[in-house]
Write a protein that holds these residues in place. Structure first.
Motif, PDB file in Angstrom:
ATOM      1  N   UNK A   1      20.740  62.463  13.357  1.00 55.81           N
ATOM      2  CA  UNK A   1      21.621  61.756  12.431  1.00 55.81           C
ATOM      3  C   UNK A   1      22.844  61.226  13.188  1.00 55.81           C
ATOM      4  N   UNK A   2      23.577  60.319  12.572  1.00 53.31           N
ATOM      5  CA  UNK A   2      24.863  59.967  13.163  1.00 53.31           C
ATOM      6  C   UNK A   2      25.940  60.798  12.475  1.00 53.31           C
ATOM      7  N   UNK A   3      27.013  61.027  13.184  1.00 52.56           N
ATOM      8  CA  UNK A   3      28.031  61.919  12.608  1.00 52.56           C
ATOM      9  C   UNK A   3      29.406  61.536  13.119  1.00 52.56           C
ATOM     10  N   UNK A   4      30.417  61.854  12.319  1.00 50.56           N
ATOM     11  CA  UNK A   4      31.815  61.676  12.712  1.00 50.56           C
ATOM     12  C   UNK A   4      32.563  62.856  12.116  1.00 50.56           C
ATOM     13  N   UNK A   5      33.800  63.101  12.532  1.00 57.06           N
ATOM     14  CA  UNK A   5      34.571  64.131  11.854  1.00 57.06           C
ATOM     15  C   UNK A   5      34.698  63.787  10.381  1.00 57.06           C
ATOM     16  N   UNK A   6      34.717  64.781   9.518  1.00 57.10           N
ATOM     17  CA  UNK A   6      34.782  64.526   8.077  1.00 57.10           C
ATOM     18  C   UNK A   6      36.159  63.997   7.704  1.00 57.10           C
ATOM     19  N   UNK A   7      36.247  63.517   6.465  1.00 54.40           N
ATOM     20  CA  UNK A   7      37.513  63.003   5.964  1.00 54.40           C
ATOM     21  C   UNK A   7      37.643  61.529   6.257  1.00 54.40           C
ATOM     22  N   UNK A   8      38.780  60.991   5.877  1.00 55.71           N
ATOM     23  CA  UNK A   8      38.977  59.547   6.060  1.00 55.71           C
ATOM     24  C   UNK A   8      38.340  58.800   4.912  1.00 55.71           C
ATOM     25  N   UNK A   9      38.845  57.604   4.644  1.00 52.88           N
ATOM     26  CA  UNK A   9      38.326  56.857   3.507  1.00 52.88           C
ATOM     27  C   UNK A   9      36.895  56.405   3.752  1.00 52.88           C
ATOM     28  N   UNK A  10      36.146  56.285   2.663  1.00 57.13           N
ATOM     29  CA  UNK A  10      34.787  55.746   2.764  1.00 57.13           C
ATOM     30  C   UNK A  10      34.868  54.226   2.689  1.00 57.13           C
ATOM     31  N   UNK A  11      33.937  53.527   3.355  1.00 58.15           N
ATOM     32  CA  UNK A  11      33.958  52.062   3.227  1.00 58.15           C
ATOM     33  C   UNK A  11      33.745  51.658   1.773  1.00 58.15           C
TER      34      UNK A  11
ATOM     35  N   UNK B   1      27.054  53.352   2.924  1.00 58.95           N
ATOM     36  CA  UNK B   1      27.932  54.403   3.450  1.00 58.95           C
ATOM     37  C   UNK B   1      29.108  54.623   2.525  1.00 58.95           C
ATOM     38  N   UNK B   2      28.985  54.115   1.297  1.00 54.88           N
ATOM     39  CA  UNK B   2      30.163  54.146   0.425  1.00 54.88           C
ATOM     40  C   UNK B   2      30.316  55.465  -0.314  1.00 54.88           C
ATOM     41  N   UNK B   3      29.294  56.291  -0.315  1.00 57.05           N
ATOM     42  CA  UNK B   3      29.456  57.535  -1.057  1.00 57.05           C
ATOM     43  C   UNK B   3      28.842  58.718  -0.323  1.00 57.05           C
TER      44      UNK B   3
END
Ligand code: ADP
Ligand code: MG
Length: 751
Positions: free
Chosen positions: A144-154, A60-62
């Motif tokens: 798929x799974x989803x969240x609002x965009x933005x925020x840092x990537x792990x 999930x890093x990129x």
């Protein structure tokens, strides 16, 4: 819905923050249910959680641009919702079209909630993760799974843990991350530095780095090395685990040094009878001992003459002649005035031993006013009561039986030696129970607290296993077969040629020979080796459980069952007496069937694996194993060992149902190629792990979780070398180390 972890859950900050983040999820799946599921998986302590390692990882890093993604690729991307539609055809579903500027993708949800529609509104930017399908209609992702965009990537890969129903990954990740964090906070080094320095430092990380790496490796980690456990992040876990095991073994060896067993030697103190059973026995024995048998007897005699309890494994390939060695050991014991117990895993085998021993020793014992007693679960109450009395009075010098021997009511007057045949078929608890039969019952005035213990196995134990699980054992090996045996010729034959095989049976029987035909299961509910615990007094061990039994049942439907095969052979061979044997028959029937076969009255014995171990009918010269592809190699070897016991040329036919998988073919070919039990054991260890050798059903707890005996031999050597020094010089650390890694399981390493 799984959400992307915003921060590495492993950084302490991430952990505390994540807990409020996770709170919402916990609400959605009732915490009690998930917490119960955790408990059920055995994840109770922080350390349990820290050692619950991922099955695999997700990246999930990129973010990937849709235009760059391939079909079936698992990707994560951010895009804008451009259309939302709930369609009714072909069935009700939510279709959300998103656009990332490089391409469009349709997200399809067959199951959806108002929360979906709240987040996925036209104009919203979302971060989406799932498996991409590319077709002529365009790009698509289902659920798929989803969240609002933005925020840092792990920053690290996201672990996917072994889970069960009712235990969502998100909950588990959270629990593991915080358990790990706490475990590492309280972790103290137990392995002295100078010991660790003896291992190549390239091979392992420190404990904290190891665990952090294994749970959340960096995106560029070598996943192949992680998967096959060669990565240095694994090293430290293997090191600690093997060390704990060796410490426990070393400790139990030292504890045994302090215990006291009766000295079993013809002593000049009047205890020894004027007539020596041993000499009488050697006189009636119709053959001379092989050099290997003589060596084993001498080793055992030597052990028995000491106060330190013997703890010896007699290993020898099938047919090597272990029973005679056991009988001689029993003679030594009885000559010294003590009782000997012989426990076998099946009634058939116990019965065979009983008959043999009574034949060999009965008259001599009778002359001394003693007898051989017989104990099984299926015995009539009256017989049983009588046997128990004879055992308790000491009149029965030799006691032969099944698991019934370890029942509570069984009280020995003076148990000096316990022999366990086919030891791998018993659980650790059962082996311990037999050893405990003397504890507290030693005759007054003696120091004896433990009987001597002789275990026998035809499943040779590869060196690494002997060094690890059996480090507390001395081993005698019968490395030669009695003379005059002809090797068994093994053929792998398709079931399509069944009629040819049946023809061969007719020829064998016409020549006065006998034939075994072994089938895997009785009927759709049968347990293939139910006999192993058919008369067990212990609760059925928790093995694969009901699900496993159901699966076995389903499989069995496809199998020819032993009853049908019996009918088939009876019809095809009208002039031959074909007998049927399986674990569901009453004990007396089993006995009659076996006796008739041993006497040569029946030509063919159609049987389940109840005859797997020990059965000895030298006139049988052909063994047919149906569905051979379903058996373990060591089991096939055991079955094959039922023939080739006389002078006649013998054969084993491994019948398989086509099509055979490439590995299946490889395994059966290996069986046909080699008759060497050690070679077969090595192949089996590589293919199936140590369970086959340890009696996995009951000793699963004692298994290694991290180290692999076939590839970590050098670490095992290291652990074996440092364990005694650690017990001497760092006793507190050693204790802590064992507690941490073995907890209450250390007892299981003792037997
Ligand atoms: P296992 O090691 O598989 O338990 P057994 O003890 O059943 O083997 O012995 C196999 C057969 O070999 C038996 O019939 C036994 O009487 C016979 N046997 C054992 N030792 C010798 C020997 N030294 N010479 C000839 N036959 C022997
Ligand atoms: Mg045997």
């Amino acid at each position: 819905m799984a959400r992307v972890a915003r921060r590495s859950p492993l950084s302490p900050k991430g952990s505390s923050n994540a807990s409020s983040e996770a709170a919402g999820k916990v609400d959605r799946s009732p915490p009690s249910a998930a917490a119960r599921a955790l408990q059920k998986m055995g994840l109770r302590t922080d350390w349990d959680l820290a050692l619950h390692l991922p099955l695999r990882y997700e990246d999930h890093t990129r973010l990937t641009a849709l235009a760059d993604a391939r079909d079936r690729q698992a990707i994560q991307f951010e895009a804008m919702v451009v259309a939302v539609e709930v369609s009714q055809r072909p069935r009700r579903q939510l279709r959300v079209t998103v656009d990332d500027g490089t391409d469009r993708c349709v997200l399809r949800f067959m199951v959806f909630y108002p929360s979906h529609q709240a987040t996925l509104v036209v104009g919203a930017r979302v971060r989406v993760r799932g498996d991409l399908h590319v077709s002529i209609w365009g790009l698509e992702m289902v659920h798929p799974s989803f969240t609002p965009a933005g925020g840092p990537l792990p920053q690290t890969l996201t672990p996917v843990y072994p889970a069960t129903a009712g235990l969502p990954q998100a909950y588990l990740r959270k629990a593991v991350a915080s358990g790990l964090h706490r475990a590492l906070q309280h972790w103290t080094e137990t392995v002295p530095d100078d010991f660790l320095r003896k291992i190549d430092a390239q091979r392992f990380y420190g404990m904290a780095s190891s665990l952090l790496f294994l749970h959340n490796p960096p995106a560029d980690a070598d996943l192949v090395a992680l998967q096959d456990r060669h990565h240095p992040a694994w090293g430290r876990l293997k090191v600690d685990e093997l060390l704990a095991q060796q410490l426990a073994q070393c400790l139990s060896r030292r504890e045994r040094d302090r215990l006291c067993a009766p000295v079993l030697a013809a002593a000049p103190d009047g205890h020894a009878p004027s007539v020596s059973l041993m000499q009488d026995f050697l006189k009636v024995l119709p053959f001379g001992l092989t050099a290997a048998q003589q060596r084993a007897v001498a080793e055992i005699q030597n052990d028995l003459a000491r106060t330190r309890p013997m703890h010896r494994l007699l290993q020898g390939d099938v047919g090597a002649g272990k029973t005679v060695v056991a009988a001689l050991a029993a003679c030594v014991c009885m000559d010294a005035g003590w009782q000997c117990a012989l426990m076998a895993p099946t009634e058939i085998l116990a019965n065979q031993h009983f008959t043999k021993l009574v034949g060999w020793l009965g008259p001599v014992l009778a002359a001394r006013g003693q007898s051989v007693a017989w104990l099984t679960g299926s015995q009539k109450k009256k017989d049983r009561t009588e046997m128990l009395a004879r055992i308790a009075s000491g009149q029965a010098a030799l006691v032969v039986g099944t698991h019934a021997l370890i029942q509570e009511q069984v009280q020995f007057a003076r148990l000096g030696l316990a022999v366990i045949d086919e030891q791998h078929r018993f659980g650790v608890a059962q082996r311990l129970a037999l050893r405990d039969k003397l504890a507290g019952h030693g005759p007054a005035g003696t120091l004896a607290r433990e009987p001597h213990l002789l275990m026998m196995t035809a499943t040779p134990i590869p060196r690494t296993l002997a060094m690890s699980y059996y480090a507390d054992l001395d081993v005698s090996t019968l490395d030669e077969l009695p003379p005059g045996r002809t090797p068994v010729v093994t053929r792998v034959v398709s079931d399509e040629r069944r009629d040819d095989v049946i023809g061969r049976i007719a020829a064998q029987v016409a020549n006065g020979r006998q034939v075994y035909w072994v089938c895997p299961l009785i009927d759709e509910q049968a347990d293939p080796d139910g006999e192993a615990h058919a008369d067990s007094l212990l609760p059925a061990p928790s093995g694969p459980g009901k699900a496993g039994a159901r699966a076995a049942g389903r499989e069995a439907l496809a199998l020819r069952n032993v009853t049908a095969t019996h009918a088939e052979l009876s019809a095809a061979l009208p002039d031959v007496r074909v007998a049927l044997l399986h674990s569901r028959l009453p004990a007396t029937d089993k006995q009659q069937v076996m006796e008739a076969f041993a006497k040569g009255e029946t030509g063919v014995l159609v049987s389940t694996t109840v005859i797997e171990v020990g059965v000895d009918v030298p006139n049988a010269s052909l063994m047919v194993i149906e569905h051979a592809e379903r058996f373990g190699l060591s089991q096939l070897h055991q079955l094959r060992g039922r023939v080739g016991r006389g002078a006649a040329a013998s054969a084993c036919v491994l019948l398989y149902s086509p099509p055979l998988s490439p590995t299946g073919r490889e395994r059966l070919k290996a069986m046909a190629r080699t008759a060497d039990g050690f070679e077969i054991a090595r192949i089996d260890l590589a293919l199936r792990g140590p369970g086959e050798f340890l009696g996995a059903r009951q000793s699963g707890d004692a298994m290694l979780r991290f180290a692999d005996l076939s590839s970590d031999e050098d670490l095992l050597e290291w652990a074996r070398a440092v364990a005694p020094a650690m017990l001497d010089d760092y006793p507190d650390e050693a204790r802590l180390h064992m507690d941490r890694w073995l907890g209450n399981r250390s007892d299981f390493l003792k037997a």
